[in-house]
Design a protein around this motif. Sequence first.
Motif, PDB file in Angstrom:
ATOM      1  N   ASP A  50       8.680 -16.498  50.758  1.00  0.00           N
ATOM      2  CA  ASP A  50       8.816 -17.334  49.505  1.00  0.00           C
ATOM      3  C   ASP A  50       9.220 -18.699  49.749  1.00  0.00           C
ATOM      4  OD1 ASP A  50       7.984 -15.004  48.330  1.00  0.00           O
ATOM      5  OD2 ASP A  50       9.897 -14.666  47.417  1.00  0.00           O
ATOM      6  N   CYS A  51      10.179 -19.135  50.285  1.00  0.00           N
ATOM      7  CA  CYS A  51      10.447 -20.453  50.636  1.00  0.00           C
ATOM      8  C   CYS A  51       9.350 -21.150  51.492  1.00  0.00           C
ATOM      9  CB  CYS A  51      11.892 -20.474  51.255  1.00  0.00           C
ATOM     10  SG  CYS A  51      13.301 -19.891  50.515  1.00  0.00           S
ATOM     11  N   LEU A  52       8.724 -20.334  52.459  1.00  0.00           N
ATOM     12  CA  LEU A  52       7.739 -20.883  53.277  1.00  0.00           C
ATOM     13  C   LEU A  52       6.427 -21.316  52.334  1.00  0.00           C
ATOM     14  CD1 LEU A  52       6.468 -21.951  55.801  1.00  0.00           C
ATOM     15  CD2 LEU A  52       5.927 -19.471  56.460  1.00  0.00           C
ATOM     16  N   VAL A  53       6.162 -20.372  51.518  1.00  0.00           N
ATOM     17  CA  VAL A  53       5.040 -20.297  50.472  1.00  0.00           C
ATOM     18  C   VAL A  53       5.227 -21.856  49.723  1.00  0.00           C
ATOM     19  CG1 VAL A  53       3.691 -19.493  48.700  1.00  0.00           C
ATOM     20  CG2 VAL A  53       4.347 -18.158  50.636  1.00  0.00           C
ATOM     21  N   GLU A  54       6.526 -21.851  49.291  1.00  0.00           N
ATOM     22  CA  GLU A  54       6.850 -22.914  48.158  1.00  0.00           C
ATOM     23  C   GLU A  54       6.379 -24.283  48.937  1.00  0.00           C
ATOM     24  OE1 GLU A  54      10.195 -22.088  46.289  1.00  0.00           O
ATOM     25  OE2 GLU A  54       9.705 -20.148  46.001  1.00  0.00           O
ATOM     26  N   ALA A  55       7.006 -24.506  50.347  1.00  0.00           N
ATOM     27  CA  ALA A  55       7.140 -25.652  51.031  1.00  0.00           C
ATOM     28  C   ALA A  55       5.672 -25.793  51.247  1.00  0.00           C
ATOM     29  CB  ALA A  55       7.777 -25.555  52.366  1.00  0.00           C
ATOM     30  N   TYR A  56       4.820 -24.800  51.611  1.00  0.00           N
ATOM     31  CA  TYR A  56       3.379 -24.815  52.077  1.00  0.00           C
ATOM     32  C   TYR A  56       2.675 -25.662  50.820  1.00  0.00           C
ATOM     33  CZ  TYR A  56      -1.284 -23.200  51.258  1.00  0.00           C
ATOM     34  OH  TYR A  56      -2.421 -22.744  50.863  1.00  0.00           O
ATOM     35  N   LEU A  57       2.886 -25.005  49.620  1.00  0.00           N
ATOM     36  CA  LEU A  57       2.202 -25.605  48.676  1.00  0.00           C
ATOM     37  C   LEU A  57       2.566 -26.983  48.067  1.00  0.00           C
ATOM     38  CD1 LEU A  57       2.148 -22.377  46.371  1.00  0.00           C
ATOM     39  CD2 LEU A  57       0.082 -23.467  47.434  1.00  0.00           C
ATOM     40  N   ARG A  58       3.874 -27.325  48.407  1.00  0.00           N
ATOM     41  CA  ARG A  58       4.430 -28.579  47.983  1.00  0.00           C
ATOM     42  C   ARG A  58       3.738 -29.648  48.994  1.00  0.00           C
ATOM     43  NH1 ARG A  58       9.293 -25.744  46.452  1.00  0.00           N
ATOM     44  NH2 ARG A  58       9.373 -26.058  44.155  1.00  0.00           N
ATOM     45  N   ARG A  59       3.474 -29.385  50.194  1.00  0.00           N
ATOM     46  CA  ARG A  59       3.058 -30.137  51.216  1.00  0.00           C
ATOM     47  C   ARG A  59       1.609 -30.295  50.668  1.00  0.00           C
ATOM     48  NH1 ARG A  59       2.625 -29.967  57.813  1.00  0.00           N
ATOM     49  NH2 ARG A  59       1.237 -28.462  57.189  1.00  0.00           N
ATOM     50  N   ARG A  60       1.069 -29.222  50.635  1.00  0.00           N
ATOM     51  CA  ARG A  60      -0.374 -29.360  50.225  1.00  0.00           C
ATOM     52  C   ARG A  60      -0.793 -30.176  49.005  1.00  0.00           C
ATOM     53  NH1 ARG A  60      -4.888 -26.552  52.167  1.00  0.00           N
ATOM     54  NH2 ARG A  60      -6.833 -26.482  50.892  1.00  0.00           N
ATOM     55  N   ASP A  61       0.174 -30.161  48.223  1.00  0.00           N
ATOM     56  CA  ASP A  61      -0.042 -30.979  46.793  1.00  0.00           C
ATOM     57  C   ASP A  61      -0.049 -32.398  47.095  1.00  0.00           C
ATOM     58  OD1 ASP A  61       0.296 -31.555  43.907  1.00  0.00           O
ATOM     59  OD2 ASP A  61       2.055 -31.950  44.655  1.00  0.00           O
ATOM     60  N   ALA A  62       1.062 -32.847  47.915  1.00  0.00           N
ATOM     61  CA  ALA A  62       1.253 -34.213  48.139  1.00  0.00           C
ATOM     62  C   ALA A  62      -0.064 -34.667  49.102  1.00  0.00           C
ATOM     63  CB  ALA A  62       2.522 -34.500  49.102  1.00  0.00           C
ATOM     64  N   ARG A  63      -0.399 -33.838  50.114  1.00  0.00           N
ATOM     65  CA  ARG A  63      -1.368 -34.234  51.205  1.00  0.00           C
ATOM     66  C   ARG A  63      -2.876 -34.102  50.252  1.00  0.00           C
ATOM     67  NH1 ARG A  63      -1.764 -30.747  55.916  1.00  0.00           N
ATOM     68  NH2 ARG A  63      -0.068 -31.900  56.398  1.00  0.00           N
ATOM     69  N   TRP A  64      -3.011 -33.354  49.338  1.00  0.00           N
ATOM     70  CA  TRP A  64      -4.321 -33.356  48.655  1.00  0.00           C
ATOM     71  C   TRP A  64      -4.365 -34.348  47.632  1.00  0.00           C
ATOM     72  CZ3 TRP A  64      -6.497 -32.955  43.648  1.00  0.00           C
ATOM     73  CH2 TRP A  64      -7.880 -32.039  43.627  1.00  0.00           C
ATOM     74  N   LEU A  65      -3.601 -34.690  46.735  1.00  0.00           N
ATOM     75  CA  LEU A  65      -3.596 -35.940  45.901  1.00  0.00           C
ATOM     76  C   LEU A  65      -3.540 -37.113  46.478  1.00  0.00           C
ATOM     77  CD1 LEU A  65      -1.031 -34.239  43.432  1.00  0.00           C
ATOM     78  CD2 LEU A  65      -3.473 -34.798  43.026  1.00  0.00           C
ATOM     79  N   GLY A  66      -2.892 -37.312  47.831  1.00  0.00           N
ATOM     80  CA  GLY A  66      -2.792 -38.618  48.357  1.00  0.00           C
ATOM     81  C   GLY A  66      -4.055 -38.794  49.109  1.00  0.00           C
ATOM     82  N   ASP A  67      -4.796 -37.850  49.688  1.00  0.00           N
ATOM     83  CA  ASP A  67      -6.186 -38.029  50.389  1.00  0.00           C
ATOM     84  C   ASP A  67      -7.100 -38.349  49.083  1.00  0.00           C
ATOM     85  OD1 ASP A  67      -4.987 -37.520  52.688  1.00  0.00           O
ATOM     86  OD2 ASP A  67      -5.925 -35.375  52.926  1.00  0.00           O
ATOM     87  N   LEU A  68      -7.145 -37.742  48.165  1.00  0.00           N
ATOM     88  CA  LEU A  68      -7.910 -38.062  46.983  1.00  0.00           C
ATOM     89  C   LEU A  68      -7.795 -39.659  46.559  1.00  0.00           C
ATOM     90  CD1 LEU A  68     -10.217 -37.377  44.726  1.00  0.00           C
ATOM     91  CD2 LEU A  68      -8.072 -36.636  43.568  1.00  0.00           C
ATOM     92  N   ALA A  69      -6.685 -39.788  46.354  1.00  0.00           N
ATOM     93  CA  ALA A  69      -6.249 -41.344  45.696  1.00  0.00           C
ATOM     94  C   ALA A  69      -6.638 -42.222  46.769  1.00  0.00           C
ATOM     95  CB  ALA A  69      -4.828 -41.296  45.453  1.00  0.00           C
ATOM     96  N   GLN A  70      -6.427 -42.186  48.086  1.00  0.00           N
ATOM     97  CA  GLN A  70      -6.942 -43.198  49.008  1.00  0.00           C
ATOM     98  C   GLN A  70      -8.449 -43.147  49.196  1.00  0.00           C
ATOM     99  OE1 GLN A  70      -5.685 -42.103  53.151  1.00  0.00           O
ATOM    100  NE2 GLN A  70      -6.421 -44.138  53.872  1.00  0.00           N
ATOM    101  N   TYR A  71      -9.103 -42.005  49.161  1.00  0.00           N
ATOM    102  CA  TYR A  71     -10.499 -42.145  49.031  1.00  0.00           C
ATOM    103  C   TYR A  71     -11.087 -42.798  47.975  1.00  0.00           C
ATOM    104  CZ  TYR A  71     -15.391 -40.902  49.013  1.00  0.00           C
ATOM    105  OH  TYR A  71     -16.879 -41.085  49.272  1.00  0.00           O
ATOM    106  N   VAL A  72     -10.601 -42.591  46.910  1.00  0.00           N
ATOM    107  CA  VAL A  72     -11.287 -43.214  45.486  1.00  0.00           C
ATOM    108  C   VAL A  72     -10.921 -44.797  45.453  1.00  0.00           C
ATOM    109  CG1 VAL A  72     -10.783 -43.405  43.177  1.00  0.00           C
ATOM    110  CG2 VAL A  72     -11.097 -41.226  44.158  1.00  0.00           C
TER     111      VAL A  72
END
Length: 192
Positions: A50-72
């Motif tokens: 559960d801790c690993l899943v939460e960390a994976y999702l938090r990191r994915r969130d930051a990366r996904w939103l960051g990649d989107l914002a940089q592209y835009v």
Amino acid sequence: MEREEAEKRVLDAAEELFYGQGIRAVGMDAIRSASAVPLKRLYQLFPSKDCLVEAYLRRRDARWLGDLAQYVETSSESPAQRILAVFDWLFRWFGEPDFRGCGFINSFGELGATSPAVADIAKAHKQSFRQYVADLVAAAEAPSWLADHLVLLAEGAMTTAAIHGSPEPARQAKDAARTLLQTARAATDIPA
């Protein structure tokens, strides 16, 4: 092996396996094998799956939103063009060979009913995405109602692209977004 390196390797393996195969289908032993981090060390870093899943999702969130914002931000000059660039970025993402849809929709579908933490992270991600789009809409001096419509187009494109294995829903959503922008411009005299 340094803590940061081990954590990165575990999270990289978790992201590849959880996103590619599903969270429930992947055990900690598979994460250990893929990361080459000993099981004892893995559990020191992440005391439970559960801790690993939460960390994976938090990191994915930051990366996904960051990649989107940089592209835009780097691909468009006008505020209205930045809104449409969201859909260009989605098209690129949908075309990646390992695209399996939205990791947050997938994780919510798998675990949302049984894991309040996963449900909360997925909801927070979607709210952050909505806020990002709302900020783009505000910068374009468009009516606030436009943000919700654009987010629904993007979310629908994500799901449709995953089901059909095609990036085309992003183009279709972009066409619809362009129509919405034109409607908003006509109603409020937004600059192009």
